[in-house]
Scaffold this motif. Structure first.
Motif, PDB file in Angstrom:
ATOM      1  N   ILE A  19       0.970  -1.046   0.077  1.00 49.36           N
ATOM      2  CA  ILE A  19       0.105   0.016   0.097  1.00 49.36           C
ATOM      3  C   ILE A  19       0.862   1.228   0.130  1.00 49.36           C
ATOM      4  N   GLY A  20       1.003   1.995  -0.972  1.00 47.61           N
ATOM      5  CA  GLY A  20       1.837   3.211  -1.176  1.00 47.61           C
ATOM      6  C   GLY A  20       3.019   2.794  -2.138  1.00 47.61           C
ATOM      7  N   GLY A  21       2.825   3.724  -3.337  1.00 41.90           N
ATOM      8  CA  GLY A  21       4.071   3.507  -4.430  1.00 41.90           C
ATOM      9  C   GLY A  21       5.139   4.622  -4.510  1.00 41.90           C
ATOM     10  N   GLU A  46      -0.983   8.048 -10.344  1.00 45.64           N
ATOM     11  CA  GLU A  46      -0.763   7.148 -11.696  1.00 45.64           C
ATOM     12  C   GLU A  46       0.766   7.033 -11.924  1.00 45.64           C
ATOM     13  N   ALA A  47       1.484   8.136 -11.676  1.00 47.87           N
ATOM     14  CA  ALA A  47       2.933   8.295 -12.114  1.00 47.87           C
ATOM     15  C   ALA A  47       3.811   8.177 -10.716  1.00 47.87           C
ATOM     16  N   CYS A  48       3.360   7.492  -9.940  1.00 47.84           N
ATOM     17  CA  CYS A  48       4.159   7.190  -8.494  1.00 47.84           C
ATOM     18  C   CYS A  48       5.202   6.499  -8.910  1.00 47.84           C
ATOM     19  N   PRO A  49       6.558   6.513  -8.151  1.00 51.72           N
ATOM     20  CA  PRO A  49       7.853   5.883  -8.406  1.00 51.72           C
ATOM     21  C   PRO A  49       7.768   4.293  -8.475  1.00 51.72           C
ATOM     22  N   LYS A 346      10.245  10.514  -9.652  1.00 55.06           N
ATOM     23  CA  LYS A 346       8.843  11.394  -9.666  1.00 55.06           C
ATOM     24  C   LYS A 346       8.895  12.195 -10.749  1.00 55.06           C
ATOM     25  N   GLU A 347       7.693  12.314 -11.298  1.00 51.11           N
ATOM     26  CA  GLU A 347       7.635  13.438 -12.509  1.00 51.11           C
ATOM     27  C   GLU A 347       7.751  14.749 -12.404  1.00 51.11           C
ATOM     28  N   MET A 348       7.269  15.159 -11.245  1.00 51.56           N
ATOM     29  CA  MET A 348       7.274  16.659 -10.862  1.00 51.56           C
ATOM     30  C   MET A 348       8.339  17.089 -10.070  1.00 51.56           C
ATOM     31  N   MET A 355      13.569  14.053  -4.160  1.00 48.08           N
ATOM     32  CA  MET A 355      13.633  13.514  -5.696  1.00 48.08           C
ATOM     33  C   MET A 355      14.483  12.362  -5.548  1.00 48.08           C
ATOM     34  N   GLY A 356      15.536  12.143  -4.697  1.00 48.66           N
ATOM     35  CA  GLY A 356      16.327  11.047  -4.522  1.00 48.66           C
ATOM     36  C   GLY A 356      17.299  11.102  -3.415  1.00 48.66           C
ATOM     37  N   HIS A 357      18.440  10.566  -3.408  1.00 49.28           N
ATOM     38  CA  HIS A 357      19.228  10.772  -2.299  1.00 49.28           C
ATOM     39  C   HIS A 357      20.585  10.216  -2.926  1.00 49.28           C
TER      40      HIS A 357
END
Ligand code: ADP
Ligand code: MG
Length: 381
Positions: A19-21, A46-49, A346-348, A355-357
């Protein structure tokens, strides 16, 4: 309890429902897949990682009972990547499907008030706090805690969202505005020497495995960097494990979770909060440890034996990459092969969005820290 009875070892090729993407779901999925499991993820975006790495994706809100049922009926085990899912829906899933983590931890920890109450009952050391049901209750905060204190919403806060620091009477206005919208708690604002966290995994048979103590620096209440091993007295790690032991006597945990701590100027250790899931400060473990926090989570929820000890292969520094950091550093990735860069997909891109690490393994923490701080120098705080 259902969650103990259903602890069959999951065979390779079985399906894990998440549950959770977001990024936590994605890194969980990657560990699961490397161990031979299939992954289905449910997320409203819809665009989750995780969408791009899951075998199947269910596009639905977290409170969509039909979609949760669909996820559960397609999965051999259910887990989650974050704590803000409805405890009552999770309770339903626990009673009908295989959810080894249960719902008790989520139910308690998604509300800062019940989280503090259970910590107090467990005899953990926490900063003094008061419940704020209405703006009048601020008088209690002033008389029993005194300035400075910090007001936090009971539900849904993360990365410092839903918090107001009250240093003096003039700051009460912002606190009142917050309380008028949502119930809150106030806690003493401590003078911090350091923040540390301890990531722990509990397996099927209550086997417990600790990751090394992590030293965290926040900027604007968002995690900026994690250094491992934490540069503290050894006694602090021992005390942190002690606090965890007290807590797990009262809360049923399965899988990976993290306890955040404050260390004040007199070197006293306080439990700040608990995340009942893999945590940002544990990301270094992907490269720096023999098992990552995601690996041990998957081992736990699939009913397998955990490693007795987690070995830190090399000291490490993890830096979060917010949108503004990517703007600054993206061109430097190719010049710094020692940076293990993770981009979540992530798209945005937004200035303050995670956004990352990146993680750097090093025998010389101080020198690497200086080099990284220099690279991140141009960052708006
Ligand atoms: P979140 O759920 O947003 O992570 P936290 O309660 O962990 O909320 O607060 C975020 C950060 O704000 C902490 O890591 C710490 O840096 C600072 N902070 C929060 N509460 C206190 C406090 N009582 N005393 C000192 N600093 C605090
Ligand atoms: Mg926190």
């Amino acid at each position: 309890m259902k969650c103990n009875m259903s602890f069959n070892k999951l065979k390779f090729g079985s399906t894990i429902g998440i549950i959770g993407g977001g990024q936590l779901g994605k890194m969980m999925a990657q560990s699961a897949q490397s161990m031979g499991y299939k992954v289905i993820v449910l997320d409203p975006d819809e665009a989750c990682p995780c969408q791009y790495v899951a075998h199947e994706f269910i596009h639905a809100n977290y409170d969509d009972q039909a979609a949760l049922n669909q996820l559960a009926s397609l999965s051999d085990v259910i887990t989650y990547e974050f704590e803000n899912i409805s405890a009552s829906q999770l309770e339903y899933l626990v009673s009908h499907y295989n959810v080894p983590q249960g719902y008790q931890a989520i139910q308690i920890l998604q509300d800062r008030l019940s989280e503090k109450q259970i910590l107090k009952e467990s005899n953990c050391n926490i900063a003094p706090f008061v419940q704020l049901t209405n703006t009048e209750d601020l008088n209690d905060a002033i008389s029993s805690i005194g300035y400075p204190f910090i007001v936090k919403t009971r539900f849904g806060g993360y990365d410092g969202k839903g918090q107001v620091l009250v240093e003096k009477a003039a700051d009460l206005k912002d606190a009142k505005a917050l309380i008028e919208v949502e119930e809150c708690v106030a806690e003493q604002y401590l003078k911090l020497n350091k923040e540390v966290s301890l990531t722990v995994t509990i397996g099927a048979n209550n086997q417990i495995t600790y990751f090394p103590l992590q030293e965290n620096e926040h900027r604007q209440q968002v995690l900026f960097k994690t250094v491992v091993p934490a540069r503290t007295d050894e006694s602090i790690e021992h005390s942190a494990r002690n606090e965890v032991q007290k807590l797990i006597n009262n809360v049923h945990f399965v899988g990976t979770f993290t306890v955040e701590f404050f260390i004040d100027k007199s070197n006293a250790l306080y439990v700040n909060e608990i995340a009942p899931r893999p945590h940002n400060s544990g990301h270094y473990s992907i490269e720096a440890c023999d098992y990552s926090q995601f690996d041990t989570h998957i081992l736990a929820i699939t009913g397998q034996q955990l490693p007795q000890e987690i070995e830190l292969l090399k000291p490490a520094i993890m830096m979060n990459l917010l949108g503004k950091d990517l703007d600054l550093l993206e061109n430097q990735f190719s010049e710094n092969p020692e940076w293990h860069v993770h981009i979540y997909g992530k798209e945005m891109r937004k200035a303050n969005r995670k956004m990352g690490h990146l993680t750097v393994l090093t025998e010389d923490i101080n020198q690497t820290e200086q080099a990284l701080l220099k690279a991140f120098e141009g960052r708006a705080i």
